[in-house]
Design an enzyme around this catalytic site. Sequence first.
Site, PDB file in Angstrom:
ATOM      1  N   GLU A 179       0.794  -1.230   0.000  1.00  0.00           N
ATOM      2  CA  GLU A 179       0.000   0.000   0.000  1.00  0.00           C
ATOM      3  C   GLU A 179       0.830   1.287   0.000  1.00  0.00           C
ATOM      4  O   GLU A 179       0.580   2.192   0.807  1.00  0.00           O
ATOM      5  CB  GLU A 179      -0.953   0.032   1.199  1.00  0.00           C
ATOM      6  N   GLU A 391      -5.731  -8.521  -0.560  1.00  0.00           N
ATOM      7  CA  GLU A 391      -6.615  -8.380   0.600  1.00  0.00           C
ATOM      8  C   GLU A 391      -8.023  -8.142   0.115  1.00  0.00           C
ATOM      9  O   GLU A 391      -8.258  -7.337  -0.799  1.00  0.00           O
ATOM     10  CB  GLU A 391      -6.209  -7.203   1.500  1.00  0.00           C
TER      11      GLU A 391
END
Length: 497
Positions: A179, A391
């Site tokens: 991220e 995810e």
Amino acid sequence: MWIPLCCCLLILIVNSAAVEYSRHDFPAHFIFGSATSAYQVEGAANQDGRTPSVWDTFTNGAGEVAVDGYHKYKEDVQLMAETGLDAYRFSISWSRLIPKGRGAVNPKGLQYYNNLINELVSHGIEAHVSLYNYDYPQALEDEYAGWISRKIVEDFTAYAQVCFREFGDRVTSWTTINEPNIAAPGGYDYGMTPPGRCSYPFGFNCFKGNSSYEPYLAAHHMLLAHASTVRLYRTKYQEKQHGTIGLTLFAIWLVPLTNSTQDILATQRARDFTYGWFLNPLVYGDYPEIMKKNAQSRLPLLTSQESQLIKGAFDFIGLIHYSVNYVTDNSKNLKSETRDYNSDMEVYMFMDPEKPFTITPDHYPLWPWGLKGLLEYIKQSYGNPPVYIHENGQVMGHNSSVEDTLRVEYLEAYIGSLVDAIRDGSNTRGYFVWSFIDLYELLFSYKSSFGMYYVDYDDPELTRKPKQSAKWYSHLLKGGNKQTLNSCSPPTLVSVY
């Protein structure tokens, strides 16, 4: 009045008929797994030579125990095997392996990760490893402020080399940075993620930093560290170890609030600022034009040499997807001289038009069409690269009930949407549920969780217990009966192209 839309470039998503699927509807080598990260699951923060990371400092040690994965890894791997996971995605704590950030390797840290990987392999579970998840050593923050210094490129690459050398013979897949498109603005503009740097008027109770340029500088160094690490892996390790390496982006799907030209353009601008910030350099060798125009000199230039290093520096792209954000134009209200990353984007985004100020929802809306829209966009805009959903999962309040029906409905719908996307040509190679067990969450602490296995925080043994979602996922992975659902039904069918 608001008009919710779902758009995928030239493709209008329409109401779909019921979709039936099982594991057999996925490609033969498709990987199903689940995930955690080091600070959120390991605990043992002050044991066996580990030093504080910036995440320890940011949370004042909230993850000191976490769910004690450091000591309970054998039990957890046994649960993974019983669930039927093909792969487990976890991160390595830089400050556990190399406590000072560079130099000497910690023998106890090395032993722990060797033990964990060996335990996975012995149970037939692939190790998918992330090198960085918000937690570089505090020593490097104290020395040169971490990602805003170019020094971290060399230190990160050296840390990665230790991991490749010591673990690479048993690791199937590497992610360099998790991220970065959240870590850069979150950590250096808003102050909402480690290391919590920001400046007035943009951040939240920060005492150091500069929100106007530090996010861009941090992201630039993340890209360079990623590319340097990929070059090292490809040059020295990949041919022998046969693994793959990539980068993982947070990828909420962005759609226009209305079908106005302003909102449509704003949505593309937001996509360029969120996905394109990293994908454009990786695929095309430069930052998006709109970012260069709006950020101007605050966005570092990619030199010709840097562009060559970064372009093509991935075997896959990881995506972290949970929900949808609606986008509306905000350019008229953001003309001040003092600007930050968010100001440069010139949009207003929110998860739920009926609750525009909700940042951390009780649970995510059931909008699986967002995942299909995202994958279609990646396919058409970036040449259909190999993709892993690293995810995906549903947040719920943490309590002793194991009947997490909302999570089952969510997983069923989103995996069904993934079937649709693959049938339409998406090059998605794997799917990982977040998270395998309840753990410490960055935005939710211990109050809410994503886990398929319940952890009793009041029990000194931190007992694990399967939830309904764990049983459902296990049934799917073991080839159980087909699921039936409507996977792609956007709220309103309006073509914006």
